[in-house]
Design an enzyme around this catalytic site. Structure first.
Site, PDB file in Angstrom:
ATOM      1  N   HIS A 415       4.216  -3.639   5.839  1.00  0.00           N
ATOM      2  CA  HIS A 415       4.156  -3.244   4.435  1.00  0.00           C
ATOM      3  C   HIS A 415       4.806  -4.274   3.518  1.00  0.00           C
ATOM      4  CE1 HIS A 415       2.882  -0.310   1.614  1.00  0.00           C
ATOM      5  NE2 HIS A 415       2.981   0.732   2.428  1.00  0.00           N
ATOM      6  N   ASP A 419       0.198  -3.973   0.192  1.00  0.00           N
ATOM      7  CA  ASP A 419       0.335  -2.536  -0.038  1.00  0.00           C
ATOM      8  C   ASP A 419      -0.844  -1.812   0.601  1.00  0.00           C
ATOM      9  OD1 ASP A 419      -1.821  -3.023  -1.696  1.00  0.00           O
ATOM     10  OD2 ASP A 419      -0.610  -3.005  -3.531  1.00  0.00           O
TER      11      ASP A 419
END
Length: 444
Positions: A415, A419
């Site tokens: 992450h 995104d």
């Protein structure tokens, strides 16, 4: 007159510092040729055969099977020269190859002559080129032997250093190796026992569970490939904040396209090769996922080439061979390379270079008969595509219920590099290519 040369465990490359002797391929007294494999060793990357750069008669071996040796430790000595084996051209020192492709390019700098003993000539003179007898096995000392007395049955300098650094008296250990040889596992076990808290006193009835007495389990050392995989997966879990998204896709048209390709061509195209081609096209559209995080510089490093790793289960544990330049290969080339690397993984002949340098991993866990998974990212990569089994399922196709070939696709991603929108876009594109292979024509 022959001279006796010492061959040491060479630098195996990729930052490897030690290896375990799996199997000796020669015995003391054997005649070996230049670059003949003499020992099979297992590193944290792969199982490899180590060739000797000298030709002659093996006069001594160092280390029993199962012993771990550090790089630079003696492996064997060879008597070379007149009456032994043909010498190489030049100065007679050896081929200089040692282990081609594993970090060495020239012969070891140090050579030593065997000093004559009471049965030989005076000190400082070369010993005759006669094979030295194998040393007699050293019996393991009793656990009650007085510290500082008697021989210690340990060969590996790594084991000696580990014991010395932790103030452990090796004479108090009974080795578990051949002829009582003290192994690294023995030293590590003694250190764990020394630091473990003493168990609380129990009544006999407290040691009974479900009608059976409590027994010690089987201890399996985490070393070699399994140990390296364990370390890498643990590091991935510690450092990478991963997330997973998934989607079901209708793979019917992809399976039909593959069947048509195989019917039209002489060589068969594998399903994983088509999935790899889809991955490469998806990474070209979403390069954020073909990257890694440089934690020290606090930078995301995007990569141009796609070196595609794929998970392969072997008897020695999980390995991830790497297909170099997957983005530049067609389906036939990918099929051939997957087949070659898979066979090398099964036979344990993958080189360290074939197990490192991946930028993205394809995990086909459908071969295990499961639909989905949330795998651990192959550190330091940024993402992994998972593919479940392809099975007939009810599916709404063109407005009607039909039986279609359905597969679950998952993407586990770091992450920090992107995104959920980017990850979802990547996975959706992959699913679109699976459902409509013609989408790939845009990238061909």
């Amino acid at each position: 007159m022959a001279q006796v040369l010492e061959f040491k465990l060479p630098d195996l490359g990729e930052g490897l510092t030690e290896a375990e002797i799996v199997r000796w391929l020669v015995n003391v007294g054997d005649v070996v040729a230049i670059d003949q494999p003499v020992v099979e060793v297992e590193t944290a990357k792969a199982m490899v055969e180590v060739p000797c750069p000298y030709g002659g008669v093996v006069t001594a071996r160092f280390g029993e099977e199962g012993t771990e040796l550090p790089v630079g430790a003696p492996l064997l000595t060879v008597a070379v020269g007149s009456g032994t084996a043909p010498e190489p051209d030049g100065d007679g020192g050896g081929s200089g190859n040692v282990l081609v492709g594993y970090g060495t390019s020239e012969a070891p700098a140090r050579r030593r002559r065997v000093r004559a003993t009471a049965a030989g000539g005076p000190a400082g003179q070369p010993a005759p080129a006669v094979p030295a007898p194998a040393p007699a096995p050293v019996a393991a000392p009793a656990a009650t032997a007085a510290p500082g007395t008697g021989p210690v049955p340990v060969i590996s300098p790594l084991v000696r250093r580990l014991a010395r650094d932790n103030d452990l008296d090796l004479r108090q250990l009974a080795g578990s190796g051949p002829d009582g040889l003290i192994l690294r596992a023995d030293v590590e076990g003694a250190l764990r026992a020394r630091t473990a808290p003493a168990p609380a006193a129990q009544e006999p009835s407290a040691r009974v569970s479900a009608g059976s007495p409590v027994r010690d389990g089987v201890r399996i050392p985490l070393k070699g490939v399994r140990g390296a995989v364990a370390d890498k997966l643990s590091r991935s879990r510690r450092e990478i904040p991963d997330a997973t998204c998934w989607v079901d896709a209708d793979a019917t048209e992809l399976m039909r396209a593959r069947a048509a390709m195989n019917a039209a061509g002489a060589s068969r195209i594998s399903l994983i090769a088509l999935l790899a081609r889809i991955c490469a096209a998806a990474l070209a559209r979403h390069p954020e996922l073909n990257s890694y995080v440089d934690t020290e510089a606090r930078e995301v490093v995007r990569l141009d080439e796609v070196h595609l790793g794929f998970a392969a289960q072997t008897e020695r544990g999980l390995v991830v061979p790497v297909v170099r330049d997957a983005h530049a290969r067609d389906a036939e080339s990918l099929t051939a390379e997957f087949a070659r690397l898979t066979e090398a993984a099964r036979t344990g002949t993958l080189t360290p270079a074939e197990l490192t340098g991946g930028t993205f991993t394809l995990n086909n866990y459908g071969v295990f008969g499961v639909d989905g998974s949330t795998p651990i990212i192959n550190h330091p990569e940024a993402a992994m595509l998972g593919v479940g089994r392809i099975v007939p399922k009810p599916w709404v196709h063109e407005g009607e219920l039909a039986v279609r070939q359905v597969v679950q696709l998952s993407l586990t991603f770091d992450h920090r590099v992107c995104d959920g929108g980017t990850a979802g876009g990547f996975l959706r594109y992959v699913a679109d290519c699976v459902e409509q292979p013609a989408v790939l024509l845009r990238t061909l």
